[in-house]
Scaffold this motif. Sequence first.
Motif, PDB file in Angstrom:
ATOM      1  N   LYS A  48      19.234  45.662 -11.818  1.00  0.00           N
ATOM      2  CA  LYS A  48      18.007  45.283 -11.123  1.00  0.00           C
ATOM      3  C   LYS A  48      17.589  46.434 -10.225  1.00  0.00           C
ATOM      4  O   LYS A  48      18.394  46.934  -9.430  1.00  0.00           O
ATOM      5  N   ILE A  49      16.356  46.886 -10.359  1.00  0.00           N
ATOM      6  CA  ILE A  49      15.842  47.972  -9.528  1.00  0.00           C
ATOM      7  C   ILE A  49      14.978  47.377  -8.420  1.00  0.00           C
ATOM      8  O   ILE A  49      14.066  46.593  -8.686  1.00  0.00           O
ATOM      9  N   ILE A  50      15.289  47.762  -7.181  1.00  0.00           N
ATOM     10  CA  ILE A  50      14.594  47.223  -6.014  1.00  0.00           C
ATOM     11  C   ILE A  50      13.978  48.383  -5.245  1.00  0.00           C
ATOM     12  O   ILE A  50      14.673  49.297  -4.810  1.00  0.00           O
ATOM     13  N   GLU A  51      12.682  48.337  -5.079  1.00  0.00           N
ATOM     14  CA  GLU A  51      11.988  49.374  -4.320  1.00  0.00           C
ATOM     15  C   GLU A  51      11.880  48.936  -2.873  1.00  0.00           C
ATOM     16  O   GLU A  51      11.395  47.838  -2.579  1.00  0.00           O
ATOM     17  N   GLY A  52      12.347  49.794  -1.958  1.00  0.00           N
ATOM     18  CA  GLY A  52      12.289  49.429  -0.552  1.00  0.00           C
ATOM     19  C   GLY A  52      12.812  50.528   0.340  1.00  0.00           C
ATOM     20  O   GLY A  52      13.272  51.574  -0.128  1.00  0.00           O
TER      21      GLY A  52
END
Length: 214
Positions: A48-52
């Motif tokens: 899962k790729i999470i941008e933040g």
Amino acid sequence: MTKVLILGANGQIAREAIDLFKDRKDIQLSLFLRQAKRIQPVAPSDSKIIEGDVLNPEDLTAAVTGQDVVYANLSGTNSIEKQAKSVVTAMDKAGVKRLIWISTLGIYDEVPGKFGEWNHHMLDDGYLPNYSAAAKIIEASDLDYTIIRPAWLTNKHEIDYETTQKGTPFVGTEVSRRSVAAFVVELAENPAIEIRHSVGLNKPNTDGDQPAWY
């Protein structure tokens, strides 16, 4: 299944760790970084790729929630102390305990001899004091942390390392990023080891006044 969140997933050590993690069927990866597109080419298909932003409390707390292990591969001389505070706060809020934190050698003045003098000369300009301050925040928390203090890093495609503990002199001058990544994977797969330890990491038989390649 162990859920592992990598903070700063586009870092060089983190990319090596992702490569080693990808064949572990017992690991579920979440990859946290500012620009998702940078990690997409190497991200495992089931990750899962999470941008933040680590310094954004809402971003970070949401990413940490539900994880088993947080591996922080963060950098930034001027912000690393703030990032450490943010990580501790988010993990406390989310009720997640296990933290693997990448730091650097020399934060306890533990590097002896001429190599220690050289290391201070190279890193004293804000780097060591700030990373030392970040480590103090981690150590003062109630987290089940492991701080990793690598020697000077190489890009050699090898896994060859030994460890030292806080309170003992650092040995060796260099270690590969892949070796650091391998140690991270070992900690994630065996989360009960090296709890509340600060561990030096070096390649055996690399003692000297400075890294041989420098």
